[in-house]
Motif scaffolding. Structure first.
Motif, mmCIF file in Angstrom:
data_model
loop_
_atom_site.group_PDB
_atom_site.id
_atom_site.type_symbol
_atom_site.label_atom_id
_atom_site.label_comp_id
_atom_site.label_asym_id
_atom_site.label_seq_id
_atom_site.Cartn_x
_atom_site.Cartn_y
_atom_site.Cartn_z
ATOM 1 N N TYR A 114 0.832 -1.203 0.000
ATOM 2 C CA TYR A 114 0.000 0.000 0.000
ATOM 3 C C TYR A 114 0.872 1.261 0.000
ATOM 4 O O TYR A 114 0.631 2.190 -0.786
ATOM 5 N N ALA A 115 1.887 1.286 0.863
ATOM 6 C CA ALA A 115 2.728 2.480 0.985
ATOM 7 C C ALA A 115 3.494 2.767 -0.307
ATOM 8 O O ALA A 115 3.531 3.907 -0.785
ATOM 9 N N VAL A 116 4.092 1.743 -0.883
ATOM 10 C CA VAL A 116 4.890 1.940 -2.095
ATOM 11 C C VAL A 116 3.998 2.311 -3.276
ATOM 12 O O VAL A 116 4.284 3.260 -4.007
ATOM 13 N N LEU A 117 2.913 1.569 -3.442
ATOM 14 C CA LEU A 117 2.021 1.868 -4.570
ATOM 15 C C LEU A 117 1.370 3.237 -4.433
ATOM 16 O O LEU A 117 1.157 3.929 -5.427
ATOM 17 N N SER A 118 1.061 3.642 -3.195
ATOM 18 C CA SER A 118 0.417 4.948 -3.032
ATOM 19 C C SER A 118 1.349 6.071 -3.467
ATOM 20 O O SER A 118 0.904 7.067 -4.050
ATOM 21 N N ALA A 119 2.659 5.905 -3.221
ATOM 22 C CA ALA A 119 3.618 6.916 -3.678
ATOM 23 C C ALA A 119 3.774 6.865 -5.202
ATOM 24 O O ALA A 119 3.734 7.897 -5.876
ATOM 25 N N GLU A 120 3.918 5.664 -5.748
ATOM 26 C CA GLU A 120 4.065 5.532 -7.201
ATOM 27 C C GLU A 120 2.831 6.051 -7.932
ATOM 28 O O GLU A 120 2.923 6.605 -9.022
ATOM 29 N N HIS A 126 -0.332 6.195 -13.619
ATOM 30 C CA HIS A 126 -0.130 4.907 -12.942
ATOM 31 C C HIS A 126 -1.451 4.154 -12.868
ATOM 32 O O HIS A 126 -2.500 4.744 -12.617
ATOM 33 N N PRO A 127 -1.422 2.823 -13.063
ATOM 34 C CA PRO A 127 -2.672 2.048 -13.030
ATOM 35 C C PRO A 127 -3.424 2.126 -11.701
ATOM 36 O O PRO A 127 -4.633 1.899 -11.669
ATOM 37 N N ALA A 128 -2.728 2.450 -10.615
ATOM 38 C CA ALA A 128 -3.392 2.506 -9.302
ATOM 39 C C ALA A 128 -3.836 3.918 -8.929
ATOM 40 O O ALA A 128 -4.398 4.112 -7.851
ATOM 41 N N HIS A 129 -3.607 4.896 -9.788
ATOM 42 C CA HIS A 129 -3.928 6.290 -9.450
ATOM 43 C C HIS A 129 -5.406 6.459 -9.073
ATOM 44 O O HIS A 129 -5.726 7.029 -8.020
ATOM 45 N N ILE A 133 -7.245 7.596 -5.330
ATOM 46 C CA ILE A 133 -8.152 8.749 -5.237
ATOM 47 C C ILE A 133 -9.494 8.299 -4.655
ATOM 48 O O ILE A 133 -10.029 8.930 -3.726
ATOM 49 N N ARG A 134 -10.042 7.197 -5.197
ATOM 50 C CA ARG A 134 -11.318 6.676 -4.680
ATOM 51 C C ARG A 134 -11.204 6.321 -3.201
ATOM 52 O O ARG A 134 -12.076 6.639 -2.401
ATOM 53 N N ARG A 135 -10.108 5.660 -2.831
ATOM 54 C CA ARG A 135 -9.955 5.213 -1.444
ATOM 55 C C ARG A 135 -9.809 6.403 -0.496
ATOM 56 O O ARG A 135 -10.376 6.415 0.592
ATOM 57 N N LEU A 136 -9.057 7.406 -0.897
ATOM 58 C CA LEU A 136 -8.913 8.603 -0.076
ATOM 59 C C LEU A 136 -10.271 9.256 0.140
ATOM 60 O O LEU A 136 -10.653 9.583 1.275
ATOM 61 N N ASN A 137 -11.027 9.447 -0.923
ATOM 62 C CA ASN A 137 -12.332 10.090 -0.807
ATOM 63 C C ASN A 137 -13.291 9.273 0.056
ATOM 64 O O ASN A 137 -14.029 9.818 0.877
ATOM 65 N N TRP A 138 -13.269 7.958 -0.134
ATOM 66 C CA TRP A 138 -14.159 7.076 0.628
ATOM 67 C C TRP A 138 -13.816 7.091 2.123
ATOM 68 O O TRP A 138 -14.697 7.279 2.955
#
Length: 196
Positions: A114-120, A126-129, A133-138
């Motif tokens: 989670y930490a590494v992908l959130s920075a990338e 990035h495919p996880a962008h 965003i959705r997770r932060l808002n939720w």
């Protein structure tokens, strides 16, 4: 001459069942080895399929990693809902923080992912962008709604808490001697005492 170990024959599964199996196996391997310690070959082998078979369901490792994070969120929410109705009363809020810290301690590889992908994923390409965003808002909205009844600035509280937890987890990954659960609860107790 050494005997070669025969690769297990793939089990025939429906596409949705195979995807679920790949995600569950990936989650387990990442939790055990860290996400950098797991390759698509490792995951395919553990599922009894070829790498090409895995890539039929997930086009890239990045796509699979996002699915792992979404699965983690789904499981965490199900566990939380099973314990009690989704409510962030003051006491319920403290218990949710405790359980969240315990889940993190039990699976440092997933926290690292989670930490590494959130920075990338700060890169919009990035495919996880979109996932982050959705997770932060939720999560921000969930915390804001839970704090409306007792905090004078629920929106600010949600942002502050998410920032603290993310930072605490990063420091815990760097130094596992940090007591993640105790530090999270100390922080929450200070907030609860301030707004009692």
């Amino acid at each position: 001459m050494q005997a070669q170990t025969a690769r297990p024959r793939p089990r025939r599964l429906e596409a949705s069942e195979r995807r679920r199996e790949i995600i569950e196996v990936s989650t387990q391997l990442i939790a055990e080895r860290g996400y950098r310690g797991v390759s698509l070959d490792n995951i395919a082998e553990a599922c009894g399929i070829t790498k090409q078979g895995l890539l039929h369901h997930f086009r890239s490792k990045a796509e699979l990693l996002v699915a792992v994070l979404e699965y983690r969120d789904e499981v965490d929410l199900a566990e939380s809902t099973r314990r009690a109705p989704r409510s962030l009363t003051r006491a319920g809020f403290r218990e949710e923080i405790r359980e969240s810290a315990r889940r993190s301690i039990a699976r440092p590889g997933i926290v690292q992912l989670y930490a590494v992908l959130s920075a990338e994923a700060l890169d919009p390409e990035h495919p996880a962008h979109a996932y982050f965003i959705r997770r932060l808002n939720w999560t921000r909205e969930l915390l804001r709604q839970g704090a409306v009844s007792w905090h004078p600035d629920p929106e600010g509280f949600a942002i502050e808490l998410l920032s603290f937890i993310d930072g605490l987890q990063l420091n815990w990954l760097r130094d596992p001697s940090i007591d993640l659960e105790a530090r999270a609860l100390q922080y929450v107790d200070r907030i609860l005492a301030e707004y009692s």
